[in-house]
Design a protein around this motif. Structure first.
Motif, PDB file in Angstrom:
ATOM      1  N   THR A   1      85.752  48.035  61.249  1.00  0.00           N
ATOM      2  CA  THR A   1      86.666  47.709  62.334  1.00  0.00           C
ATOM      3  C   THR A   1      85.875  47.381  63.585  1.00  0.00           C
ATOM      4  O   THR A   1      84.741  47.820  63.758  1.00  0.00           O
ATOM      5  CB  THR A   1      87.640  48.869  62.632  1.00  0.00           C
ATOM      6  OG1 THR A   1      86.881  50.040  62.949  1.00  0.00           O
ATOM      7  CG2 THR A   1      88.543  49.143  61.434  1.00  0.00           C
ATOM      8  N   GLN A   2      86.518  46.620  64.468  1.00  0.00           N
ATOM      9  CA  GLN A   2      85.870  46.209  65.704  1.00  0.00           C
ATOM     10  C   GLN A   2      85.854  47.369  66.688  1.00  0.00           C
ATOM     11  O   GLN A   2      86.876  48.001  66.932  1.00  0.00           O
ATOM     12  CB  GLN A   2      86.608  45.013  66.298  1.00  0.00           C
ATOM     13  CG  GLN A   2      85.974  44.494  67.558  1.00  0.00           C
ATOM     14  CD  GLN A   2      86.619  43.218  68.053  1.00  0.00           C
ATOM     15  OE1 GLN A   2      87.077  42.395  67.267  1.00  0.00           O
ATOM     16  NE2 GLN A   2      86.651  43.051  69.367  1.00  0.00           N
ATOM     17  N   ASP A   3      84.671  47.624  67.251  1.00  0.00           N
ATOM     18  CA  ASP A   3      84.517  48.691  68.234  1.00  0.00           C
ATOM     19  C   ASP A   3      84.379  48.146  69.655  1.00  0.00           C
ATOM     20  O   ASP A   3      84.589  48.876  70.618  1.00  0.00           O
ATOM     21  CB  ASP A   3      83.270  49.530  67.923  1.00  0.00           C
ATOM     22  CG  ASP A   3      83.383  50.246  66.589  1.00  0.00           C
ATOM     23  OD1 ASP A   3      84.486  50.647  66.203  1.00  0.00           O
ATOM     24  OD2 ASP A   3      82.339  50.391  65.928  1.00  0.00           O
ATOM     25  N   GLY A   4      83.991  46.904  69.780  1.00  0.00           N
ATOM     26  CA  GLY A   4      83.790  46.326  71.105  1.00  0.00           C
ATOM     27  C   GLY A   4      83.021  45.030  71.027  1.00  0.00           C
ATOM     28  O   GLY A   4      82.775  44.506  69.944  1.00  0.00           O
TER      29      GLY A   4
ATOM     30  N   LEU B   1      77.148  47.649  62.796  1.00  0.00           N
ATOM     31  CA  LEU B   1      76.543  46.319  62.777  1.00  0.00           C
ATOM     32  C   LEU B   1      77.035  45.509  63.954  1.00  0.00           C
ATOM     33  O   LEU B   1      78.022  45.867  64.598  1.00  0.00           O
ATOM     34  CB  LEU B   1      76.873  45.599  61.468  1.00  0.00           C
ATOM     35  CG  LEU B   1      78.355  45.369  61.162  1.00  0.00           C
ATOM     36  CD1 LEU B   1      78.800  43.983  61.607  1.00  0.00           C
ATOM     37  CD2 LEU B   1      78.618  45.550  59.695  1.00  0.00           C
ATOM     38  N   ASP B   2      76.330  44.427  64.236  1.00  0.00           N
ATOM     39  CA  ASP B   2      76.757  43.407  65.192  1.00  0.00           C
ATOM     40  C   ASP B   2      76.972  42.136  64.399  1.00  0.00           C
ATOM     41  O   ASP B   2      76.193  41.831  63.491  1.00  0.00           O
ATOM     42  CB  ASP B   2      75.674  43.109  66.229  1.00  0.00           C
ATOM     43  CG  ASP B   2      75.328  44.284  67.113  1.00  0.00           C
ATOM     44  OD1 ASP B   2      76.066  45.278  67.130  1.00  0.00           O
ATOM     45  OD2 ASP B   2      74.302  44.191  67.807  1.00  0.00           O
ATOM     46  N   VAL B   3      78.002  41.377  64.752  1.00  0.00           N
ATOM     47  CA  VAL B   3      78.240  40.090  64.106  1.00  0.00           C
ATOM     48  C   VAL B   3      78.648  39.090  65.181  1.00  0.00           C
ATOM     49  O   VAL B   3      79.346  39.436  66.131  1.00  0.00           O
ATOM     50  CB  VAL B   3      79.310  40.211  62.983  1.00  0.00           C
ATOM     51  CG1 VAL B   3      80.655  40.624  63.529  1.00  0.00           C
ATOM     52  CG2 VAL B   3      79.424  38.928  62.180  1.00  0.00           C
TER      53      VAL B   3
ATOM     54  N   ASP C   1      78.030  36.023  72.199  1.00  0.00           N
ATOM     55  CA  ASP C   1      78.425  37.433  72.172  1.00  0.00           C
ATOM     56  C   ASP C   1      78.483  37.926  70.735  1.00  0.00           C
ATOM     57  O   ASP C   1      78.620  37.143  69.790  1.00  0.00           O
ATOM     58  CB  ASP C   1      79.802  37.622  72.809  1.00  0.00           C
ATOM     59  CG  ASP C   1      79.804  37.360  74.309  1.00  0.00           C
ATOM     60  OD1 ASP C   1      78.719  37.257  74.903  1.00  0.00           O
ATOM     61  OD2 ASP C   1      80.910  37.259  74.871  1.00  0.00           O
ATOM     62  N   ALA C   2      78.370  39.228  70.588  1.00  0.00           N
ATOM     63  CA  ALA C   2      78.450  39.856  69.270  1.00  0.00           C
ATOM     64  C   ALA C   2      79.591  40.861  69.263  1.00  0.00           C
ATOM     65  O   ALA C   2      79.863  41.521  70.270  1.00  0.00           O
ATOM     66  CB  ALA C   2      77.145  40.557  68.934  1.00  0.00           C
ATOM     67  N   ILE C   3      80.245  40.957  68.129  1.00  0.00           N
ATOM     68  CA  ILE C   3      81.266  41.983  67.932  1.00  0.00           C
ATOM     69  C   ILE C   3      80.589  43.183  67.304  1.00  0.00           C
ATOM     70  O   ILE C   3      79.872  43.057  66.308  1.00  0.00           O
ATOM     71  CB  ILE C   3      82.399  41.463  67.029  1.00  0.00           C
ATOM     72  CG1 ILE C   3      83.126  40.321  67.718  1.00  0.00           C
ATOM     73  CG2 ILE C   3      83.361  42.591  66.670  1.00  0.00           C
ATOM     74  CD1 ILE C   3      84.178  39.648  66.875  1.00  0.00           C
ATOM     75  N   LEU C   4      80.795  44.344  67.885  1.00  0.00           N
ATOM     76  CA  LEU C   4      80.292  45.591  67.324  1.00  0.00           C
ATOM     77  C   LEU C   4      81.323  46.095  66.328  1.00  0.00           C
ATOM     78  O   LEU C   4      82.511  46.170  66.640  1.00  0.00           O
ATOM     79  CB  LEU C   4      80.090  46.633  68.428  1.00  0.00           C
ATOM     80  CG  LEU C   4      79.218  46.197  69.592  1.00  0.00           C
ATOM     81  CD1 LEU C   4      79.252  47.235  70.702  1.00  0.00           C
ATOM     82  CD2 LEU C   4      77.804  45.981  69.128  1.00  0.00           C
TER      83      LEU C   4
END
Length: 132
Positions: A103-106, A84-86, A117-120
């Motif tokens: 968990t955050q991927d990037g 997901l993106d958040v 921006d989005a957190i992957l």
């Protein structure tokens, strides 16, 4: 949709999604839809496009049940990863997903309107047999 997202999809976009072979499922309470999840799948991956819960139904576990239902669907369809993106600024959503093992991927730069921006994030599908 409009209660949850500043970039809400139009009614037409939601109806078009329902007509396509995508994963779309809802949470109901006493016959009323109180939440939904839209997921796109490819190979062994699922991507949460939307997850939303009515304001008056938040903090009662509805979104957690949607995530659980997604795990069941993914497990049954041999999907291994949920992504997901958040929004970077959406602390509540990020905390929710972290609570559910994501968990955050990037970072994906400036993909969400209004510009942000989005957190992957991602996690492995939790096998239904491992749930309490």
């Amino acid at each position: 949709e409009h209660q949850t997202f500043s970039d809400a999809w139009s009614e037409k976009a939601i109806l078009d999604t329902l007509r396509n072979p995508k994963q779309f499922f809802v949470a109901e309470k006493i016959g009323k839809i109180v939440g939904y999840c839209i997921v796109y799948t490819a190979d062994d991956e699922a991507d949460i496009a939307r997850i939303a819960v009515l304001k008056e139904s938040r903090r009662f576990g509805v979104a957690s049940e949607l995530i659980h239902a997604l795990d069941v669907i993914c497990w049954e369809n041999q999907i291994q990863i949920i992504m997901l993106d958040v929004r970077v600024s959406n602390d509540d959503a990020r905390a929710f997903y972290e609570k559910h093992g994501f968990t955050q991927d990037g970072i994906r730069e400036i993909i969400i309107k209004p510009i942000e921006d989005a957190i992957l994030m991602s996690r492995a599908v939790i096998p239904t047999k491992n749930r309490a």
